[in-house]
Design a protein around this motif. Structure first.
Motif, mmCIF file in Angstrom:
data_model
loop_
_atom_site.group_PDB
_atom_site.id
_atom_site.type_symbol
_atom_site.label_atom_id
_atom_site.label_comp_id
_atom_site.label_asym_id
_atom_site.label_seq_id
_atom_site.Cartn_x
_atom_site.Cartn_y
_atom_site.Cartn_z
ATOM 1 N N ILE A 51 -13.609 39.080 -35.124
ATOM 2 C CA ILE A 51 -14.657 38.226 -34.540
ATOM 3 C C ILE A 51 -14.062 37.373 -33.419
ATOM 4 O O ILE A 51 -14.629 37.257 -32.335
ATOM 5 C CB ILE A 51 -15.281 37.314 -35.620
ATOM 6 N N ASP A 54 -13.234 39.494 -30.303
ATOM 7 C CA ASP A 54 -14.442 39.907 -29.593
ATOM 8 C C ASP A 54 -15.085 38.714 -28.873
ATOM 9 O O ASP A 54 -15.444 38.799 -27.701
ATOM 10 C CB ASP A 54 -15.422 40.517 -30.603
ATOM 11 N N PHE A 55 -15.171 37.593 -29.583
ATOM 12 C CA PHE A 55 -15.834 36.421 -28.994
ATOM 13 C C PHE A 55 -15.037 35.881 -27.810
ATOM 14 O O PHE A 55 -15.604 35.476 -26.791
ATOM 15 C CB PHE A 55 -16.014 35.329 -30.055
ATOM 16 N N TYR A 56 -13.722 35.896 -27.949
ATOM 17 C CA TYR A 56 -12.899 35.359 -26.858
ATOM 18 C C TYR A 56 -13.083 36.183 -25.596
ATOM 19 O O TYR A 56 -13.104 35.652 -24.487
ATOM 20 C CB TYR A 56 -11.419 35.349 -27.274
ATOM 21 N N THR A 58 -15.846 38.309 -24.909
ATOM 22 C CA THR A 58 -17.237 38.426 -24.416
ATOM 23 C C THR A 58 -17.945 37.080 -24.324
ATOM 24 O O THR A 58 -18.957 36.969 -23.649
ATOM 25 C CB THR A 58 -18.057 39.317 -25.358
ATOM 26 N N LYS A 59 -17.428 36.078 -25.041
ATOM 27 C CA LYS A 59 -18.067 34.750 -25.169
ATOM 28 C C LYS A 59 -19.461 34.861 -25.788
ATOM 29 O O LYS A 59 -20.314 33.995 -25.628
ATOM 30 C CB LYS A 59 -18.157 34.007 -23.820
ATOM 31 N N LYS A 60 -19.679 35.968 -26.460
ATOM 32 C CA LYS A 60 -20.971 36.141 -27.155
ATOM 33 C C LYS A 60 -20.703 36.448 -28.620
ATOM 34 O O LYS A 60 -19.743 37.151 -28.947
ATOM 35 C CB LYS A 60 -21.736 37.321 -26.545
ATOM 36 N N ILE A 61 -21.577 35.936 -29.476
ATOM 37 C CA ILE A 61 -21.393 36.186 -30.905
ATOM 38 C C ILE A 61 -21.928 37.575 -31.246
ATOM 39 O O ILE A 61 -23.073 37.893 -30.937
ATOM 40 C CB ILE A 61 -22.138 35.120 -31.734
ATOM 41 N N LYS A 62 -21.071 38.389 -31.843
ATOM 42 C CA LYS A 62 -21.529 39.716 -32.258
ATOM 43 C C LYS A 62 -22.013 39.601 -33.696
ATOM 44 O O LYS A 62 -21.206 39.536 -34.636
ATOM 45 C CB LYS A 62 -20.372 40.698 -32.125
ATOM 46 N N GLU A 100 -20.610 30.379 -36.911
ATOM 47 C CA GLU A 100 -21.235 30.582 -35.585
ATOM 48 C C GLU A 100 -21.157 29.311 -34.743
ATOM 49 O O GLU A 100 -20.826 29.355 -33.557
ATOM 50 C CB GLU A 100 -22.697 31.013 -35.762
ATOM 51 N N LEU A 103 -17.631 28.854 -33.441
ATOM 52 C CA LEU A 103 -17.345 29.719 -32.281
ATOM 53 C C LEU A 103 -17.815 29.025 -30.999
ATOM 54 O O LEU A 103 -17.081 28.941 -30.022
ATOM 55 C CB LEU A 103 -18.052 31.069 -32.433
ATOM 56 N N LYS A 107 -15.582 27.433 -27.801
ATOM 57 C CA LYS A 107 -15.783 28.488 -26.800
ATOM 58 C C LYS A 107 -14.769 28.421 -25.652
ATOM 59 O O LYS A 107 -14.245 29.434 -25.207
ATOM 60 C CB LYS A 107 -17.194 28.336 -26.236
#
Ligand code: ASP
Ligand code: MG
Length: 424
Positions: A51, A54-56, A58-62, A100, A103, A107
């Motif tokens: 997580i 991926d977040f780092y 895309t800066k979006k929560i998957k 969430e 995150l 950010k």
């Protein structure tokens, strides 16, 4: 007697409802004052790591990744609590929501701070579920948040314990709890810095947490419950026949973990050795079996060679461009460059005109960067994907049992240890 004992249960011991029930049955067989340290359930830390990565990027929560973590825990909850699972399910939902929010909160921070803020939820969730279940079946205890007690510096992902501060928090916040409680439950691996930012002690760091509590509470002993019968002379995933050590001196166990035996988190042993606190390694599958003990004893029993395989080794060989000899000043300059990259050297060898260093795989980019840094003064050659085989207390038979037709790149022997860097 008011002695305190420390126990630690790792991820594999709490990866299903069945294993959690098994842990409860082990705990119920004793009735002394204890701190019980838990890891995240199963492979949760790896899932949280994905997580973060991926977040780092895309800066979006998957949400699918987060949902997977929630679902894995829900399976365990449903089986443990049956019809009575609603309350704990909604508590889990709150923590998932918090992940969430965390995150988002981190950010724009560094990857390492973001990492610690997120992966620490693995232990938070596991202890939430385990504590609730224990209450449900009548195991009285108090749950404490290790982040408030284990204080560290801000070296995220491998924080260094602030021994002075931690001594104070344990004395003030933990010791008094034993007046009214027999059992304290807490998380391994997680901690916080002076500004209360979440930190972690490095992967597999729960063993170390257990040792820190033991150190300050002068525990009678520590037990680490694992899925193997004790300390083995080789990895049972690689070797079909292994020998279990009944007793092993601290110094020898420290050497083994230094060479990469994945027995116990390497920082765990020193605090225990200093306070002469024995460490038992026992099987949660066969809890009555004797296991192994690491203690102040003269020698290892039974006596057998130990085999340690370490893969993903990189070998760099440096040749000075000015054809000067490799002398002390050069070596110290090379070391300081390696230190800047946080590289831990596993083996080195020098000749008059070259210097070779072997270390664990690092990020490809970082490796190129390191080579660039060395390039003005050295011609650099490198090999990667190598395997390091270390044999402690070797003999020729032990060596020929593991070194067959591999190509040996470097070989080194001391009186006790033989090491071979080989192409797989
Ligand atoms: N949960 C952490 C990890 O998997 C710490 C531990 O298990 O000791 O690395
Ligand atoms: Mg673990």
């Amino acid at each position: 007697m008011n002695e305190i004992y420390i126990e630690k249960f790792g991820g594999a011991s709490v990866n299903s409802a069945e294993t959690v029930r098994n842990v409860a049955s082990i705990i119920l067989t004793q009735n002394n004052k204890r701190i019980i340290v838990f890891s995240a359930m199963g492979k949760t830390t790896n899932a949280l790591e994905s997580i973060v990565k991926d977040f780092y990027k895309t800066k979006k929560i998957k949400s699918s990744l987060i949902k997977q973590i929630e679902d894995n825990h829900l399976v365990i909850i449903k089986e443990l609590f049956g019809d009575g699972s609603k309350e704990i399910e909604s508590k889990l939902k709150i923590v998932i929501k918090e992940i969430e929010e965390t995150l988002i909160k981190y950010k724009n921070s560094t990857i390492n701070l973001l990492y610690d803020a997120i992966v620490s939820y693995g232990e938070i969730i596991s202890t939430l579920i385990i504590s609730t279940y224990f209450k449900c079946i009548g195991i009285e205890h108090i749950l404490i948040d290790a982040r408030q007690v284990i204080k560290t510096d801000s070296n995220f992902r491998g924080a260094n314990v602030d021994w002075r501060l931690t001594k104070k928090t344990i004395k003030e916040q933990v010791s008094p709890l034993f007046k009214e409680n027999q059992i304290i439950i807490t998380q391994g691996y997680i901690s916080s810095d002076a500004k209360n930012n979440p930190t972690t002690l490095g992967r597999e760091g729960s063993d170390y947490s257990a040792a820190i509590f033991a150190y300050f509470l002068k525990a009678k002993n520590v037990t680490i419950w694992k899925d193997v019968p004790g300390l083995l002379n080789a990895d049972p995933k690689i070797f079909s026949k292994t020998v279990k050590f009944d007793k092993i001196p601290f110094s020898e166990a420290i050497e083994l973990s230094y060479y990469g035996a994945s027995i116990i988190h390497p920082k765990t042993l020193k605090p225990l050795e200093n306070k002469s606190i024995p460490l038992f390694v026992k099987s949660f599958i066969d809890p009555k079996a004797s296991g192994s003990v690491i203690c102040h004893c003269k020698s290892t029993t039974p006596n057998a060679p130990s085999y340690i395989f370490k893969d993903n080794q990189t070998l760099l060989t440096l040749f000075p461009k000015d054809f000067s000899f490799i002398v002390e000043e050069r070596i110290s300059a090379i070391f300081s460059i390696f230190a800047q990259y946080g590289i831990r050297i596993n083996l080195m060898q020098n000749s008059a005109l070259s210097f070779s260093v072997c270390f664990d795989l690092i990020d490809q980019e970082l490796l190129y960067d390191l080579i660039d840094k060395l390039a003005p003064n050295y011609t650099v050659k490198y090999n990667d994907g190598l395997r390091m085989i270390t044999i402690r207390h070797y003999n020729e038979k032990a060596i020929s049992s593991v070194i067959k037709d591999e190509e040996i790149i470097i070989e080194q022997r001391s009186r006790v240890t033989a090491q071979f860097l080989v192409k797989k």
